[in-house]
Design a protein around this motif. Structure first.
Motif, short mmCIF file in Angstrom:
data_model
loop_
_atom_site.label_atom_id
_atom_site.label_comp_id
_atom_site.label_asym_id
_atom_site.label_seq_id
_atom_site.Cartn_x
_atom_site.Cartn_y
_atom_site.Cartn_z
N ALA A 74 0.85 -1.19 0.00
CA ALA A 74 0.00 0.00 0.00
C ALA A 74 0.89 1.24 0.00
N ARG A 75 0.28 2.36 -0.39
CA ARG A 75 0.95 3.65 -0.18
C ARG A 75 0.18 4.29 0.97
N CYS A 76 0.86 4.42 2.12
CA CYS A 76 0.14 4.77 3.36
C CYS A 76 0.32 6.24 3.73
N THR A 129 11.28 -1.96 -7.15
CA THR A 129 10.42 -1.15 -8.02
C THR A 129 10.78 -1.43 -9.47
N ILE A 130 9.79 -1.49 -10.32
CA ILE A 130 10.08 -1.74 -11.73
C ILE A 130 10.78 -0.55 -12.38
N ASP A 131 10.72 0.62 -11.72
CA ASP A 131 11.23 1.85 -12.34
C ASP A 131 12.77 1.90 -12.41
N ASN A 132 13.44 1.15 -11.56
CA ASN A 132 14.92 1.15 -11.48
C ASN A 132 15.50 2.54 -11.18
N VAL A 172 5.33 3.34 -21.82
CA VAL A 172 5.75 2.45 -20.74
C VAL A 172 5.86 3.23 -19.43
N MET A 173 5.91 2.48 -18.32
CA MET A 173 5.97 3.11 -16.99
C MET A 173 7.37 3.62 -16.66
N GLY A 174 7.47 4.28 -15.54
CA GLY A 174 8.78 4.74 -15.07
C GLY A 174 8.68 6.03 -14.29
N ARG A 175 7.46 6.44 -14.01
CA ARG A 175 7.23 7.70 -13.30
C ARG A 175 8.03 8.81 -13.95
N GLU A 176 9.05 9.38 -13.28
CA GLU A 176 9.83 10.42 -13.97
C GLU A 176 11.18 9.90 -14.48
N ALA A 224 8.32 7.12 -22.69
CA ALA A 224 8.28 6.97 -21.22
C ALA A 224 7.16 7.85 -20.69
N GLU A 225 6.45 7.37 -19.66
CA GLU A 225 5.47 8.25 -19.03
C GLU A 225 6.25 9.37 -18.32
N GLY A 226 5.61 10.49 -18.09
CA GLY A 226 6.27 11.55 -17.35
C GLY A 226 7.06 12.51 -18.21
N GLY A 254 0.66 -0.04 -19.43
CA GLY A 254 0.04 0.00 -18.09
C GLY A 254 0.54 -1.06 -17.13
N HIS A 255 -0.39 -1.54 -16.29
CA HIS A 255 0.01 -2.35 -15.14
C HIS A 255 0.43 -3.78 -15.47
N ILE A 256 0.30 -4.20 -16.72
CA ILE A 256 0.87 -5.54 -17.02
C ILE A 256 2.38 -5.51 -16.77
N GLN A 257 2.95 -4.30 -16.80
CA GLN A 257 4.40 -4.17 -16.57
C GLN A 257 4.79 -4.49 -15.13
N ARG A 258 3.82 -4.48 -14.23
CA ARG A 258 4.14 -4.73 -12.82
C ARG A 258 3.90 -6.18 -12.42
N GLY A 259 3.23 -6.98 -13.30
CA GLY A 259 2.88 -8.33 -12.88
C GLY A 259 3.73 -9.40 -13.54
O1 F6P Z 1 5.82 1.11 -9.35
C1 F6P Z 1 6.18 2.33 -9.91
C2 F6P Z 1 5.12 2.78 -10.86
O2 F6P Z 1 4.87 1.66 -11.66
C3 F6P Z 1 5.39 3.98 -11.75
O3 F6P Z 1 6.13 3.70 -12.88
C4 F6P Z 1 3.99 4.45 -12.06
O4 F6P Z 1 3.95 5.80 -12.34
C5 F6P Z 1 3.26 4.15 -10.80
O5 F6P Z 1 3.95 3.08 -10.17
C6 F6P Z 1 1.80 3.83 -10.96
O6 F6P Z 1 1.36 3.14 -9.86
P1 F6P Z 1 -0.10 3.08 -9.27
O7 F6P Z 1 -1.03 2.82 -10.39
O8 F6P Z 1 -0.04 1.96 -8.29
O9 F6P Z 1 -0.37 4.39 -8.60
#
Ligand code: F6P
Length: 331
Positions: A74-76, A129-132, A172-176, A224-226, A254-259
């Motif tokens: 979780a993000r708490c 984290t998948i973002d490295n 693809v994901m990667g936040r920033e 890349a997202e961001g 999207g989230h297939i990248q996390r599973g």
């Molecule tokens: O786990 C990191 C990450 O996948 C980022 O790349 C992405 O921006 C974010 O999490 C999205 O996560 P959530 O949908 O859980 O908020």
């Protein structure tokens, strides 16, 4: 600091393939050293809600090959406050937990860093984290599996792109951070790679489309997202009217990248880091993140891993430049 007898382990933030392998390694190596291990559920939320249970060797069998996290995550928000952390500390003390291993990303480590400064309890971080995007380690747990998922998807997208002679913007994901984009772009043979670390990325896509007009070939533009230019969808919406001659599509992975099942590399990385985290607690270390640099275990101060920015090397950007039609750093 006294001798450690009981530890807690939790996963926090976005999940990543290989987190289960890390939980397993922490649990088994701690039991091997005579410690009691509590699994804390749903990250820091479970610490605040007192949702924890003792793990034995059997509790972590059959999980090394599974994606996600058996402890959930979780993000708490409450843990970002002093009051929340105080409740969490009291719950740990009531169970005589005298050390904690946190598997997560920079947000999770920032909470751990606050906790260590305010209360008398050691925390050790394992980068998951998948973002490295964490400073102090060559790779984070989940990144390799994520790259494999992305290239499998892009290979499939390329089949249909070629059949229809289309241009695909694939996000693809990667936040920033552009680690996922640049390395999956290199590995999938993307024609264009757009990453947030480099300027004028949309201009590069525009130039590519202008040049491509004369070649008439299907292409993958990996985004890349961001990016400051916006999402893949927004970029495609801006560019499509300028290039009506092309059949442009957008695919957001999207989230297939996390599973998915963790790769061999992630399982081994997680196992090494899990054992090193328990060793660190037994050595009376605190507020450190386990990193692996040039195949060697490192102990990186948690606040450094949070504050310092992990850069994509110029060499990698130049390499992408050399083999893509339009790499991210093209002048
Ligand atoms: O786990 C990191 C990450 O996948 C980022 O790349 C992405 O921006 C974010 O999490 C999205 O996560 P959530 O949908 O859980 O908020």
């Amino acid at each position: 600091m006294g001798k450690i007898k009981t530890i807690g382990v939790l996963t926090s933030g976005g999940d990543a393939p290989g987190m289960n392998a890390a939980i397993r390694a922490v649990t088994r190596s701690a039991i091997h050293s005579g410690l009691t291990v509590y699994g804390i559920k749903r990250g820091y939320q479970g610490m605040i809600d007192n949702d924890m249970e003792i793990l034995n060797s059997e509790s972590v069998s059959g999980i090394i090959q599974r994606g996600g996290t058996m402890l959930q995550t979780a993000r708490c928000k409450a843990f970002r406050t002093y009051e929340g952390r105080e409740v969490a500390y009291n719950n740990l003390k009531a169970r005589e937990i005298d050390g904690v291993v946190v598997i997560g990303g920079d947000g999770s480590f920032s909470g751990a860093s606050d906790m260590v400064q305010e209360f008398d309890i050691p925390f050790i971080g394992i980068p998951g984290t998948i973002d490295n995007d964490l400073y102090g380690t060559d790779c984070t747990i989940g990144y390799d599996t994520c790259l494999n998922t992305v290239i499998e998807a892009v290979d499939k997208i390329r089949d249909t792109a070629t059949s229809h002679n289309r241009i695909f913007f694939v996000e693809v994901m990667g936040r920033e951070a552009g680690f996922v984009a640049i390395n999956s772009g290199i590995a999938s043979g993307a024609e264009v790679i757009m990453i947030p670390e480099e300027p004028n990325q949309m201009e590069k896509a525009r130039e590519f489309l202008s040049e491509r007009a004369r070649k008439n070939k299907s292409s993958i533009i990996l985004v890349a997202e961001g990016l400051e230019d916006g999402s893949a969808l927004q970029i495609a919406e801006k560019l499509t009217p300028e290039f009506p001659q092309f059949d442009i599509r957008v695919s957001i992975l999207g989230h297939i990248q996390r599973g998915g099942a963790p790769s061999a590399r992630d399982r081994i990385l997680a196992s090494r880091m899990g054992v090193a985290a328990v060793d660190a607690l037994l050595d009376n270390q605190s507020a450190a993140m386990i990193g692996i640099v040039n195949d060697e275990i490192m102990y990186v101060p948690l606040n450094k891993s949070v504050k310092l920015h992990k850069k994509i090397s110029r060499d990698l950007i130049d390499l992408a430049e050399g083999i893509c039609t339009f790499g991210p750093g093209r002048k």
